[in-house]
Design a protein around this motif. Structure first.
Motif, PDB file in Angstrom:
ATOM      1  N   ILE A  20      20.593  12.729  33.071  1.00 14.41           N
ATOM      2  CA  ILE A  20      19.639  13.189  34.098  1.00 14.41           C
ATOM      3  C   ILE A  20      18.605  12.125  34.459  1.00 14.41           C
ATOM      4  CG2 ILE A  20      19.826  15.676  33.641  1.00 14.41           C
ATOM      5  CD1 ILE A  20      17.237  15.406  31.961  1.00 14.41           C
ATOM      6  N   ARG A  28      17.868  17.138  39.466  1.00 13.90           N
ATOM      7  CA  ARG A  28      17.737  17.579  38.068  1.00 13.90           C
ATOM      8  C   ARG A  28      17.669  19.105  38.000  1.00 13.90           C
ATOM      9  NH1 ARG A  28      13.481  13.782  34.683  1.00 13.90           N
ATOM     10  NH2 ARG A  28      14.581  11.854  35.105  1.00 13.90           N
ATOM     11  N   LYS A  31      20.956  20.710  38.936  1.00 11.80           N
ATOM     12  CA  LYS A  31      21.946  20.607  37.849  1.00 11.80           C
ATOM     13  C   LYS A  31      21.661  21.659  36.765  1.00 11.80           C
ATOM     14  CE  LYS A  31      23.840  17.211  34.628  1.00 11.80           C
ATOM     15  NZ  LYS A  31      25.106  16.780  35.157  1.00 11.80           N
ATOM     16  N   ILE A  32      20.371  21.775  36.395  1.00 10.57           N
ATOM     17  CA  ILE A  32      19.989  22.747  35.349  1.00 10.57           C
ATOM     18  C   ILE A  32      20.327  24.162  35.799  1.00 10.57           C
ATOM     19  CG2 ILE A  32      17.985  23.792  34.190  1.00 10.57           C
ATOM     20  CD1 ILE A  32      16.730  20.922  34.187  1.00 10.57           C
ATOM     21  N   VAL A  36      22.852  26.978  34.239  1.00  9.51           N
ATOM     22  CA  VAL A  36      22.282  28.250  33.757  1.00  9.51           C
ATOM     23  C   VAL A  36      22.965  29.427  34.467  1.00  9.51           C
ATOM     24  CG1 VAL A  36      20.194  29.669  33.790  1.00  9.51           C
ATOM     25  CG2 VAL A  36      20.059  27.333  32.975  1.00  9.51           C
ATOM     26  N   LEU A  42      21.292  25.645  27.776  1.00  9.83           N
ATOM     27  CA  LEU A  42      21.220  24.187  27.800  1.00  9.83           C
ATOM     28  C   LEU A  42      20.275  23.643  26.747  1.00  9.83           C
ATOM     29  CD1 LEU A  42      20.773  23.577  31.640  1.00  9.83           C
ATOM     30  CD2 LEU A  42      22.853  24.096  30.382  1.00  9.83           C
ATOM     31  N   ILE A  44      18.583  20.137  26.439  1.00  4.68           N
ATOM     32  CA  ILE A  44      18.426  18.879  27.168  1.00  4.68           C
ATOM     33  C   ILE A  44      17.649  17.896  26.312  1.00  4.68           C
ATOM     34  CG2 ILE A  44      17.547  17.820  29.295  1.00  4.68           C
ATOM     35  CD1 ILE A  44      17.532  20.732  30.466  1.00  4.68           C
ATOM     36  N   LEU A  56      10.996  23.958  38.476  1.00  7.55           N
ATOM     37  CA  LEU A  56      12.104  24.732  37.900  1.00  7.55           C
ATOM     38  C   LEU A  56      11.778  26.230  37.976  1.00  7.55           C
ATOM     39  CD1 LEU A  56      14.785  24.947  36.299  1.00  7.55           C
ATOM     40  CD2 LEU A  56      13.467  24.597  34.201  1.00  7.55           C
ATOM     41  N   THR A 107      14.542  20.155  25.293  1.00  5.05           N
ATOM     42  CA  THR A 107      14.198  21.266  26.179  1.00  5.05           C
ATOM     43  C   THR A 107      15.327  22.283  26.109  1.00  5.05           C
ATOM     44  OG1 THR A 107      13.019  19.764  27.647  1.00  5.05           O
ATOM     45  CG2 THR A 107      13.654  21.887  28.577  1.00  5.05           C
ATOM     46  N   VAL A 109      16.848  25.637  27.802  1.00  4.51           N
ATOM     47  CA  VAL A 109      16.808  26.507  28.984  1.00  4.51           C
ATOM     48  C   VAL A 109      18.026  27.421  28.936  1.00  4.51           C
ATOM     49  CG1 VAL A 109      16.599  26.622  31.501  1.00  4.51           C
ATOM     50  CG2 VAL A 109      15.952  24.524  30.331  1.00  4.51           C
TER      51      VAL A 109
END
Lengths: 130, 208
Positions: A20, A28, A31-32, A36, A42, A44, A56, A107, A109
């Motif tokens: 990323i 970014r 992609k997340i 999800v 995820l 990260i 986000l 991170t 998520v």
């Protein structure tokens, strides 16, 4: 008694920082959220900048509004080397380090439909699944 | 860009205009309750409805030209009460509070839009009062994200630990989480320590 519920398992998706690093904020976040939305939790490497974190949340809300059955995300950041520091120092260091490509943090998520809650206090993190 | 122009304007004319002080935080921390107490104390009018059902505030609501006096000094500002910021909205959560399905779905939809609106308004604030529930764990990512964004935008912050009247309230935990900030413990519901809050608000305004 008949048991109908199956343990379906959880799909963890690890994203190394290199994947990323060169993406724009929009890419970014996209992609997340794409991952999800496909029901992946995820992990990260690194943490998002504050403006990325808030973006986000903003984009997540827009998707909750438009994607049926999507209820949002659970989000947490852990920084193993900063366990004893207060939140302000973490925020300050977090900002400073993200600017130089910090990737010591993790991170997490996950979709709110799978991750019920991420309990966090300064020294531990508990991920509770549904 | 707008921020640069605003600073340039202030620099040229030395006038800040009416200060905008935002009330931010997670849902159900008591942002509207606090905004109501301030507004009622100094204008005689409330700002918004409060409820135990989360996401009662789903639109930005404000009160202009609120003039407060403290120890011979006057502060005039615009109170901006914002919808609580959250990472998830599930209409089913509202059903537990007795809402019907259609009403719960409508509330969820409005709540998502409210959060987006709150975030968009962040850049426009001169200072922010972050309202936290003193009985809840302060180490949530939403709290970190809100404060992180204020730090990054160089917006002065005052942290309010609301609901200190609750048995399990713990101001020390909030102070430990945010030692760089002044944390004021209040109960908006019982109007406890509002004097302390107003003194802190004046200090906050001086940082702008």
């Amino acid at each position: 008694m008949k048991l109908n519920k199956k343990i379906k398992g959880v799909s963890l998706h690890i994203i190394p920082f290199s994947e990323i690093r060169d993406l724009s904020i929009s890419d970014r976040i996209k992609k997340i959220l794409t991952l999800v939305l496909s029901s992946k939790v995820l992990i990260i490497q690194g943490r998002l900048r504050p403006e990325e974190e808030i973006r986000l949340i903003e984009d997540t809300m827009a998707m909750v509004d438009h994607v049926k059955s999507f209820r949002g995300i659970e989000l947490a950041v852990i920084e193993p080397d900063m366990g004893n520091e207060n939140m302000f120092m973490k925020i300050k260091k977090g900002i400073a380090k993200t600017l130089v490509g910090h990737h010591n943090a993790l991170t997490i998520v996950g979709p709110a439909s799978i991750v019920k809650e991420i309990k966090k206090d300064p020294r531990k993190l508990e991920v509770l699944l549904r | 860009m707008m921020k640069i122009l605003k600073k340039l304007w202030k620099g040229l004319f030395g006038k800040k205009g009416e200060l905008k002080i935002g009330f931010y935080g997670p849902p159900n921390a008591g942002k509207t309750s606090l905004a109501n107490v301030i507004s009622e104390d100094w204008t005689g009018e409330s700002i918004g409805k409060v409820s135990e059902v989360p996401h009662e505030t789903r639109e930005i609501q404000y009160k202009e030209k609120v003039e407060i006096k403290h120890k011979g000094k006057i502060l005039v500002f615009k109170i901006v009460d914002t919808p609580g910021i959250a990472t998830r909205i599930d209409y089913e959560d509202f059903l537990h509070y007795g809402l019907k399905k259609t009403e719960a779905k409508r509330r969820a939809k409005e709540a998502t839009q409210g959060i987006i609106e709150s975030i968009k308004w962040l850049d426009d604030m001169d200072a922010v009062v972050v309202v936290l529930d003193a009985a809840e764990n302060p180490y949530s990512q939403v709290n970190i994200t809100i404060v992180g964004n204020l730090v990054a935008r160089k917006i002065p912050v005052l942290i309010v630990a609301n609901k200190i009247d609750l048995k399990n309230a713990n101001i020390k935990k909030i102070e430990a989480a945010f030692p760089e900030y002044e944390v004021i413990g209040i109960s908006a519901k019982k109007k406890t320590n509002m004097d302390g809050f107003y003194a802190a608000l004046f200090k906050l305004a001086r940082k702008i």
